[in-house]
Design a protein around this motif. Sequence first.
Motif, PDB file in Angstrom:
ATOM      1  N   GLN A 124      -5.861  -5.828   1.063  1.00 54.50           N
ATOM      2  CA  GLN A 124      -6.266  -6.711   2.147  1.00 54.50           C
ATOM      3  C   GLN A 124      -7.260  -7.756   1.668  1.00 54.50           C
ATOM      4  O   GLN A 124      -7.243  -8.885   2.163  1.00 54.50           O
ATOM      5  CB  GLN A 124      -6.851  -5.878   3.296  1.00 54.50           C
ATOM      6  CG  GLN A 124      -5.807  -5.031   4.002  1.00 54.50           C
ATOM      7  CD  GLN A 124      -6.342  -4.322   5.228  1.00 54.50           C
ATOM      8  OE1 GLN A 124      -7.113  -4.902   5.979  1.00 54.50           O
ATOM      9  NE2 GLN A 124      -5.932  -3.083   5.433  1.00 54.50           N
ATOM     10  N   GLU A 132       0.830  -1.211   0.000  1.00 48.05           N
ATOM     11  CA  GLU A 132       0.000   0.000   0.000  1.00 48.05           C
ATOM     12  C   GLU A 132       0.859   1.253   0.000  1.00 48.05           C
ATOM     13  O   GLU A 132       0.561   2.236  -0.697  1.00 48.05           O
ATOM     14  CB  GLU A 132      -0.938  -0.005   1.201  1.00 48.05           C
ATOM     15  CG  GLU A 132      -1.907   1.170   1.202  1.00 48.05           C
ATOM     16  CD  GLU A 132      -2.984   1.061   2.263  1.00 48.05           C
ATOM     17  OE1 GLU A 132      -3.789   2.006   2.363  1.00 48.05           O
ATOM     18  OE2 GLU A 132      -3.022   0.043   2.967  1.00 48.05           O
ATOM     19  N   GLN A 156      -2.317   0.930  -3.336  1.00 41.71           N
ATOM     20  CA  GLN A 156      -3.353  -0.096  -3.475  1.00 41.71           C
ATOM     21  C   GLN A 156      -3.506  -0.875  -2.171  1.00 41.71           C
ATOM     22  O   GLN A 156      -2.540  -1.460  -1.681  1.00 41.71           O
ATOM     23  CB  GLN A 156      -3.001  -1.068  -4.605  1.00 41.71           C
ATOM     24  CG  GLN A 156      -2.824  -0.399  -5.957  1.00 41.71           C
ATOM     25  CD  GLN A 156      -4.067   0.328  -6.394  1.00 41.71           C
ATOM     26  OE1 GLN A 156      -5.155  -0.248  -6.478  1.00 41.71           O
ATOM     27  NE2 GLN A 156      -3.913   1.624  -6.675  1.00 41.71           N
ATOM     28  N   ASN A 157      -4.717  -0.883  -1.639  1.00 43.77           N
ATOM     29  CA  ASN A 157      -5.009  -1.685  -0.456  1.00 43.77           C
ATOM     30  C   ASN A 157      -5.463  -3.067  -0.919  1.00 43.77           C
ATOM     31  O   ASN A 157      -6.532  -3.229  -1.499  1.00 43.77           O
ATOM     32  CB  ASN A 157      -6.109  -1.028   0.379  1.00 43.77           C
ATOM     33  CG  ASN A 157      -6.313  -1.742   1.708  1.00 43.77           C
ATOM     34  OD1 ASN A 157      -6.349  -2.970   1.766  1.00 43.77           O
ATOM     35  ND2 ASN A 157      -6.457  -0.975   2.772  1.00 43.77           N
TER      36      ASN A 157
END
Length: 546
Positions: A463, A455, A460-461
């Motif tokens: 998860q 990130e 960009q996350n």
Amino acid sequence: MPNLILPSKLTRVMVLALILILFPWPVFTQGTASAPEAPPYQWPRSHNYDVQHYRIAVSFDWSKKSVIGETTITFQPFTSDLKEVEFDAGDMTITSVKLADGAPLQFRYEGHEKLFVTLDRAYPAGRDTAITINYTATPKRGLTFITPNETEPDRPYQIWSAGQTEENHYWFPCYDYPNDRATSEMLATVEDKYQVISNGTLVSVTANSAGKTWHWKMDQPFSSYLISIVVGEFAEVRDQFKNTPVISYVYRDQVENARRSFAKLGPMVAFFSEQLGYDYPYAKYAQITVRGFPGGLENISATTMGDTFVYDQRALLDASPDGIVSHELAHQWFGDLLTCRDWGEIWLNEGFATFLANVWTEHDQGQDDYLYELLGDQQAYFQAWSRGSRRPMVVKRYDDPDAVFDTYAYARGGAVLSMLRFVLGEELFWKAIRRYVAKYANQPVETPQLVIAIEEATGQNLQWFFDEWVYKMGHPEFEIASKYDDSANTLTLTVKQTQKPDDQRPWFQSPDFFTLPVDIAITTASGERVHRVRIDAREKEFTFPV
């Protein structure tokens, strides 16, 4: 790889859905094996001191296959009221324990496994304290003596260690778990004819009445399972990366074969250094070939591998050691520079090494060979799944540390990294990996740190990606229905995920559905068009103009 052949009035339309070069949808059944039992929890180990340095002085008795040792452990207490310290010391005879300045200490040895040392007083938190332990041991694990025998009278005399996962404490006392890092030095006394190779820099070789003492020193902290020693008779095949020596230690009659077998080692060091944005980090890189070693082991700055990976000229026509050579070299970054904090995170070592070995193949041999190796990883995963070996890549429940060195750590780990490369794209993926390496160098790591680095580097996350593909288990299985509309010249695909949770392993979660980007290639008489879509529901419909 699914292929749909769809008729129309004027042409045929072929749709190729490439699921990230990964996870097509064969369906494997569970079989009739009895339901498995839940493995125990294996929480990361706690400790009340931080090891700073190991000084290991050893000599050997070849006839008894034993080691005579003196290990000085320098550590810092975490608290100021520390009265007793516990070390791992397997199957040893402890002859004395004392402060490094000479004052004897009381100790007790329990279960042939744990050494408890009573300190003479409480030492302040954060201040160096050093304890010297004298001992002898005849290791059944961790240290191997190779000598001639009746079936192989010409076997070489060798000694080699293999500390992974928690076996180094059978030949020297230590804190034997990966979540602590310390520097080290090795002083090994052997007969004149033998060489000793260990971690870091060779400080000196000193002659004495017993032969020679080889003094090696590693001045960057690392996990204790990576401490190593090899004793034997070797020739050197030398290469170089910038000012760093790159050395292969081989038998003296195998120099030319080794020169051919390991010709790409130097270029590999240069390639990984450039690709990762982090130059090879240690004073040397050595790989030592020995008898009877099962594969390779990435001891820091000094990989040990079997002598069967030295091929003659004829064998090199049919086989190559490049796979294991590149895998173990990649571990110098992923495994040594960054080390999994606990064994349930071992994919951060093995998955990355598997992936980078494949990336070397891509660089050296081309994309087709890379995809072929990735196909092998994929098949290995499906075979494991079909025989009932099922778990997430990151786990806290497993039987013992060796149990997690499996397909999920290696093959699936490498394949998921390849998928991550597809999700992020080439530029952002390598930017993220370089951030991860630079930020967490010389530290123990866990998967959340990789997620954070991604990130920070890319914005960009991901998860969602790690939740489904790393922390949960399984893979998508698809039913695809197609409908071609002649009047509108459109193709509609309905994609339905049909996989079910594994009800025999409720302690491991499966996603409700998998989220993944997919390339749909539609080929008509006028050419091919590729549409990238995102599957983010259990059932989803896509319509494309044709």
